[in-house]
Design an enzyme around this catalytic site. Sequence first.
Site, PDB file in Angstrom:
ATOM      1  N   ASP A 145       0.835  -1.197   0.000  1.00 33.47           N
ATOM      2  CA  ASP A 145       0.000   0.000   0.000  1.00 33.47           C
ATOM      3  C   ASP A 145       0.874   1.252   0.000  1.00 33.47           C
ATOM      4  O   ASP A 145       2.008   1.216  -0.488  1.00 33.47           O
ATOM      5  CB  ASP A 145      -0.936  -0.031   1.216  1.00 33.47           C
ATOM      6  N   HIS A 210      -4.008   6.090   2.980  1.00 29.17           N
ATOM      7  CA  HIS A 210      -4.659   4.883   2.471  1.00 29.17           C
ATOM      8  C   HIS A 210      -4.108   3.627   3.143  1.00 29.17           C
ATOM      9  O   HIS A 210      -4.864   2.765   3.617  1.00 29.17           O
ATOM     10  CB  HIS A 210      -4.454   4.827   0.954  1.00 29.17           C
ATOM     11  N   SER A 536     -10.996  -0.815  -1.857  1.00 25.96           N
ATOM     12  CA  SER A 536      -9.779  -0.774  -1.036  1.00 25.96           C
ATOM     13  C   SER A 536     -10.089  -1.016   0.428  1.00 25.96           C
ATOM     14  O   SER A 536      -9.275  -1.578   1.167  1.00 25.96           O
ATOM     15  CB  SER A 536      -9.088   0.587  -1.173  1.00 25.96           C
TER      16      SER A 536
END
Length: 749
Positions: A145, A210, A536
């Site tokens: 990520d 994220h 996600s």
Amino acid sequence: MIRSKCSCHHHLLVLVMVVLWISPRYVSAGDEHAKDFYIIYLGDRPDNTEETIKTHINLLSSLNISQEEAKERKVYSYTKAFNAFAAKLSPHEAKKMMEMEEVVSVSRNQYRKLHTTKSWDFVGLPLTAKRHLKAERDVIIGVLDTGITPDSESFLDHGLGPPPAKWKGSCGPYKNFTGCNNKIIGAKYFKHDGNVPAGEVRSPIDIDGHGTHTSSTVAGVLVANASLYGIANGTARGAVPSARLAMYKVCWARSGCADMDILAGFEAAIHDGVDIISISIGGPIADYSSDSISVGSFHAMRKGILTVASAGNDGPSSGTVTNHEPWILTVAASGIDRTFKSKIDLGNGKSFSGMGISMFSPKAKSYPLVSGVDAAKNTDDKYLARYCFSDSLDRKKVKGKVMVCRMGGGGVESTIKSYGGAGAIIVSDQYLDNAQIFMAPATSVNSSVGDIIYRYINSTRSASAVIQKTRQVTIPAPFVASFSSRGPNPGSIRLLKPDIAAPGIDILAAFTLKRSLTGLDGDTQFSKFTILSGTSMACPHVAGVAAYVKSFHPDWTPAAIKSAIITSAKPISRRVNKDAEFAYGGGQINPRRAASPGLVYDMDDISYVQFLCGEGYNATTLAPLVGTRSVSCSSIVPGLGHDSLNYPTIQLTLRSAKTSTLAVFRRRVTNVGPPSSVYTATVRAPKGVEITVEPQSLSFSKASQKRSFKVVVKAKQMTPGKIVSGLLVWKSPRHSVRSPIVIYSPTSD
């Protein structure tokens, strides 16, 4: 014990990468072409690391360049799970390398994109759920990520002992990274093109948020009173709070995720000893043998590591699902029973609910209400002004007003705020099922509500409105997110994808303080937790469930864990999800049931090779996966049945919309429930379809015993584009093992 040995374990992959820029010092008289990144696959991996690196240099030197220049061009060598290297080549040089005897194939590097307090309770994994804490502490989840925030409360290591003895990874030291602990036991970054974007550093630190969000969703520890400015308040936690995390930063906030970095992340994760890989990244897949996630996850599977990946955010269009390889667990996004809305009070007494998160209390009872068109600088700007694009608006007409703008892109409220506006009502043609965070008073409404507001503006000279602070609202769930990518699988007409659905709408999880909540200019909102939506967010939910299952069954293969999750899923209503299994696969994750599935559909890597042979792959196209050109489909026993795969779901794509189609599917299940068990088949066939199962009863006398059966599906002609759903359930007194059966008529023959 279910884990199967790889029958071709001595074949390992060799990869070579190449870079997308040209440097004058690399230009020779015979090479005046711009240089790109390529991924070049070689033959079997040498055992000696130093010799492998020398081989990489020698291959580059054979392009009529010096050893010194070859060393400068090579930016990375893969010597652990893969034998590979990254280097700078021109297209002409890449073609020459492809002609070398040692080279298996050459693929150009691409850049890919990134695709909770309540969600775990909603899917049936409460704090009180049964756990094997000792085994859970030994589960290591690798996350590929944007990095991680080591200072987050979600990653404290109170009560956790040292990392498991199997762990081979490392953690810096890195710039601006406080280091690992017994929760985050490993952290690495990969940026082999050398172009670190402005504002970022060579470190696993997360400046995007994220990676922190996904990591805390999968394995964050308990954090009481977590919220986003008071909303979604509760105890934030991951699925497996005692499991360990390893971060592999392969994505950068401003430059995306390069194939060569993704492969490096997979290689490191495999070498380091992770048990589960979670990757919320995607992009178009040309084929299974050249895609970086496909190749990396295949080699992870061969080492007993399950890869869980997001299905993509390109829904509701059909055929958009990505990460659809049969060895990957592909995750769609579903909604939970809450959302966030803001009330809009109009001056005529009418009120409407808008979607989104706006944490601003109004300072006045109402504000003048103006449409973007009416605030245009001049007549020529009216078209763009309807979207409230900054250069098209007159500041004087915006100041102090609530603006009504058509959705034309993100950041509308930032523009309105910078012009002194009081707020923004954004009219969207899209289905609104996830709450965007706004940096100023704003909310989104659908077109029908937008039309009412526009008519109100045009009916009076003194239109007014106020946008109230966001509140939490309870809604029916689960349902599949409108943005979640749909099947049918563009990679194979014989394989149902996505596999499973999990919460991916309005998920609260940890965030970084290194960027504002929206990342927009002028945003002064920062929070340790935030609410995000996307596949996600769904992916780490399923990766967490996979880790939960792994803690009960450490010896299960990736296929067994995947089967357990799919066949134990809760059904999702087709009435509110017209795309049916093409939207949600087996259904909504059901964690505790997945830990005790009764039966599993198990496979090893040869099963996947048989499937690929049935898809038309050959020795050349299989080579990047199996590591050699010597594996020929003609020398492999063909897989059984219509799809050559022991998959827990079944898909029949009709050969023609004008004639009936018959197919025989062969399956084999392994008993992982009570040693002495009897399962009876229950079949539900849709209209126009006949489904028979032979035998209709399976008897087991011991654990790990296997039984085979066949499913015959005969379907009449159907309207092109139609999908109908059947079901096979193997039932015992203690277990129900569900396998969706999908029949689909393509839109064209």
